[in-house]
Design a protein around this motif. Structure first.
Motif, PDB file in Angstrom:
ATOM      1  N   ASP A  29       0.853  -1.190   0.000  1.00 20.20           N
ATOM      2  CA  ASP A  29       0.000   0.000   0.000  1.00 20.20           C
ATOM      3  C   ASP A  29       0.882   1.230   0.000  1.00 20.20           C
ATOM      4  N   ILE A  30       0.260   2.384  -0.185  1.00 22.50           N
ATOM      5  CA  ILE A  30       1.024   3.625  -0.332  1.00 22.50           C
ATOM      6  C   ILE A  30       1.094   4.423   0.965  1.00 22.50           C
ATOM      7  N   SER A  31       0.547   3.872   2.058  1.00 21.77           N
ATOM      8  CA  SER A  31       0.544   4.615   3.315  1.00 21.77           C
ATOM      9  C   SER A  31       1.978   4.887   3.760  1.00 21.77           C
ATOM     10  N   GLY A  32       2.228   6.111   4.184  1.00 21.25           N
ATOM     11  CA  GLY A  32       3.548   6.517   4.670  1.00 21.25           C
ATOM     12  C   GLY A  32       4.450   7.118   3.626  1.00 21.25           C
ATOM     13  N   TRP A  33       4.146   6.907   2.338  1.00 25.67           N
ATOM     14  CA  TRP A  33       4.996   7.447   1.283  1.00 25.67           C
ATOM     15  C   TRP A  33       4.595   8.889   0.960  1.00 25.67           C
ATOM     16  N   SER A  34       5.567   9.763   0.888  1.00 24.36           N
ATOM     17  CA  SER A  34       5.340  11.162   0.519  1.00 24.36           C
ATOM     18  C   SER A  34       6.314  11.525  -0.599  1.00 24.36           C
ATOM     19  N   SER A  35       6.114  12.687  -1.207  1.00 26.40           N
ATOM     20  CA  SER A  35       6.951  13.048  -2.356  1.00 26.40           C
ATOM     21  C   SER A  35       7.442  14.482  -2.266  1.00 26.40           C
ATOM     22  N   VAL A  36       8.591  14.740  -2.895  1.00 24.46           N
ATOM     23  CA  VAL A  36       9.127  16.082  -3.099  1.00 24.46           C
ATOM     24  C   VAL A  36       9.624  16.138  -4.537  1.00 24.46           C
ATOM     25  N   ALA A  37       9.805  17.335  -5.067  1.00 26.45           N
ATOM     26  CA  ALA A  37      10.209  17.459  -6.473  1.00 26.45           C
ATOM     27  C   ALA A  37      11.006  18.726  -6.692  1.00 26.45           C
ATOM     28  N   ASP A  38      11.872  18.683  -7.683  1.00 24.70           N
ATOM     29  CA  ASP A  38      12.625  19.845  -8.138  1.00 24.70           C
ATOM     30  C   ASP A  38      11.661  20.846  -8.779  1.00 24.70           C
TER      31      ASP A  38
END
Length: 632
Positions: A29-38
């Motif tokens: 599952d995707i729980s706990g995953w976060s994202s950042v980007a340039d």
């Protein structure tokens, strides 16, 4: 001295053993995953999709303008919220001093709980500290270090603090720190009668009258356990000429506050007497008043273990929302009374459903300034060693307070990759062929990485991204400019997708992340000149006592080669070189380091980097680099 070159590895790996593979994340599952980007780039979505086995995390990204995107997840294997207490086993020798547990959560809050006078108990016993016994630690201006609320499911560090009681010197052994369920729903444990420290962190006190001949002896016994099992209290007494009743007291105060027991209706315990002539009473107190009941009124006194449940309503003078203390006292004469497991409950049931929930720290060692930094007040002294523990091994704190008031040892609580050779990640991707970077961060925020160039377009096939510990490269420093990655305390794993040759968009699926076992490690090095390595005695203790005095390196070669072992300190200075020429293909165990440098001097305690190198007849070279610990 020669300085080490071409090594970016400063990683704490304190057991180079051939362990079984362990699943770090099934990615179901995707729980706990976060994202950042340039700037200009974006993660257009993170979703769950069909994986190679079960589900996978699917990342869709846009790198038409920006250069990178990243997803990351915190692996906080320090969730203490699954129980209502923590428990540890301990013993010691020397003067009587206090022990404080100091918990640090993710936003900086510090909470503390103290057990008084336990450092000199010669036998192993458990100490249980309820979450409610922990009080907020504040700065000199009275402000908390975080938001003022303890986040029990995200503990980043635990400090063990020895606080001066009688001071002096001695040792304190600690083992098996665990999350513990002390109270089942509707139950509040007062004392499990294990070590004269109750669940509020208070010592069980004996009650006598000054200047009188009455006396009480309180001891912990094991020979005839109650139905609850384990240890119990034996109270031997004689009234003498005392004018008031003698006995033992159980304080229910914590952090200067009394206990609100208004949700409970019964006081429960197990008791037996030696002769039947004893007359024990239970006294209950709030801040202003008290009341008492004879135990014999609740089924009589017996010489075998008996369960008693006294309604709190039978103490009408006591405000249970302001519960201060329970006393067990004796009315005249002399005798012996035994007690076990004192608790409050909503009903008179014997059921408590308590016990250990999960391990926090096993104290298997080794212990050094990197893994367990220590601090001392006013030149106090601390030495950490590994000794036989209550279950397996324990940490021994040998100390001398000198003029100081405290001594402290820090313990991180992240996910441990100790014993593994690295990680394997299953991946599949399509679209523009980007680079994939694996990133790993420890609890001190030190970050390392490995880059897989032009990796993300796999033509629809699942591929394995293999990350050996020796291949990790330094990315960024942590707190106090620390550059040493502690694989015993991993906090975060991340995946960065970076631009390779072209702008574009793409999709990457990441399935199971698992550690690489020793067997897997051999497979991963198939085709390499050095196909396998293991070390007997890591850490080792070159102190001449005949136990683990040297480290023996066993390695396997795929072809004839000259082999060389180099030992470096953490500053990169060469300490020792050992050569073995003309070794045929196969396994060898002819490299032994006795802990001495090339000047025949025994090196200091600490971490060292070893580099095993091999060169065949065609000048093909191979090397393996890892860490070894010396603890004398």
């Amino acid at each position: 001295m020669k300085k080490i070159t071409n090594i970016s590895l400063f990683i704490i790996i304190l057991a180079v053993s051939f362990s079984e593979a362990d699943i770090v994340d099934k990615m179901n599952d995707i729980s706990g995953w976060s994202s950042v980007a340039d700037s200009g780039a974006s993660v257009t979505s993170i979703s769950s999709a069909n994986g190679e086995t079960g589900k996978a995390v699917k990342i869709e990204c846009d790198l038409i303008s920006g250069d990178w995107v990243q997803i990351q997840k915190t692996y906080s294997y320090s969730d203490l919220s699954t129980g209502d207490s923590i428990r540890y086993w301990c013993r010691g020798a020397g003067s009587k001093n206090d022990v404080e547990m100091k918990m640090f959560d993710a936003d900086g809050d510090i909470f503390v709980s103290r057990a008084n006078g336990i450092t000199n108990k010669s036998d192993w016993s458990s100490t249980t500290l309820s979450q409610s016994s922990f009080s907020l630690w504040k700065d000199e201006d009275g402000n908390p270090f975080g938001d003022g609320t303890m986040t029990w499911n995200d503990i980043t560090k635990i400090s063990i603090v020895l606080l001066r009681g009688n001071g002096g010197s001695g040792y304190f052994d600690i083992d098996r720190l665990a999350v513990y369920q002390q109270n089942a729903p509707g139950v509040k444990t007062i004392d499990e009668c294990e070590n004269q420290i109750n669940s509020f962190g208070n010592s069980v006190s004996t009650l006598t009258e000054a200047g009188k001949t009455g006396w009480v002896e309180l001891s912990v016994e094991t020979s005839d356990p109650s139905p609850k099992g384990g240890k119990y209290y034996k109270m031997k007494y004689a009234q003498g000429d005392a004018t008031w009743m003698i006995g033992a007291g159980e304080s229910m105060e914590s952090g200067g506050s009394t206990y609100d027991a208004s949700d409970y209706s019964y006081f429960n315990f197990y008791m037996k007497v030696a002769t039947g002539e004893e007359e024990p009473l239970i006294e209950a107190y709030d801040s202003a008043d008290g009341d008492a009941k004879l135990v014999s009124e609740y089924g009589g006194l017996k010489t075998e273990w008996t369960f008693y449940s006294i309604p709190l309503a039978d103490f009408p003078k006591v405000d249970t929302s302001d519960f201060k203390e329970i006393k067990i006292v004796f009315k005249g004469g002399s005798g012996t009374v035994y007690m076990d497991n004192l608790w409050l409950s909503e009903s008179s049931s014997k059921v408590t459903n308590t016990g250990e929930v999960s391990s926090i720290l096993d104290f298997e060692g080794p212990f050094n300034s990197q893994t367990n930094p220590s601090y001392a007040d006013q030149n106090g002294e601390i030495t950490l060693t590994s000794v036989k523990g209550y279950s397996d091994k324990a940490m021994r704190i040998t100390y001398d307070f000198k003029a100081g008031g405290w001594l402290a040892i820090d313990n991180g609580t992240g996910y441990s990759m100790q014993g593994s050779k690295g990680l394997k990640i299953r991946c599949k991707g399509s679209g523009t062929n980007f680079n994939l970077q694996f990133k790993i961060k420890d609890v001190d925020s030190v970050q390392y990485f490995k880059n897989f160039a032009s990796f993300t377009d796999t033509d629809g096939e699942w591929k394995t991204a293999t990350v050996l510990n020796e291949e990790l490269k330094f990315f960024s420093a942590g707190n106090d400019d620390d550059e040493t990655l502690d694989l015993k305390n991993i906090k975060e794993i991340g995946f960065a997708i970076t631009k390779a040759a072209e702008n574009g968009t793409g999709t990457v699926l990441i399935d199971t992340i698992e550690t690489i076992s020793g067997e897997d490690f051999s497979k991963e090095r198939e085709g390499s000149l050095i196909s396998e390595i293991k070390i007997d005695n890591n850490p080792f203790s070159p102190n001449g006592d005949g136990v683990k005095d040297s480290a023996i390196f066993t390695y396997a070669l795929s072809d004839y080669a000259d082999v060389e072992l180099e030992i470096y300190d953490l500053s990169g200075e060469l300490q020792r070189r050992i050569k073995a020429t003309g070794r045929i293909a196969g396994e060898h165990a002819d490299m032994e380091w006795d802990g001495k440098d090339d000047s025949d001097e025994t090196v200091k305690n600490g971490l060292y980097i070893y580099k095993l190198k091999a060169e065949d007849l065609n000048n093909k070279t191979d090397s393996i680099t890892h860490v070894i610990a010396v603890i004398k």
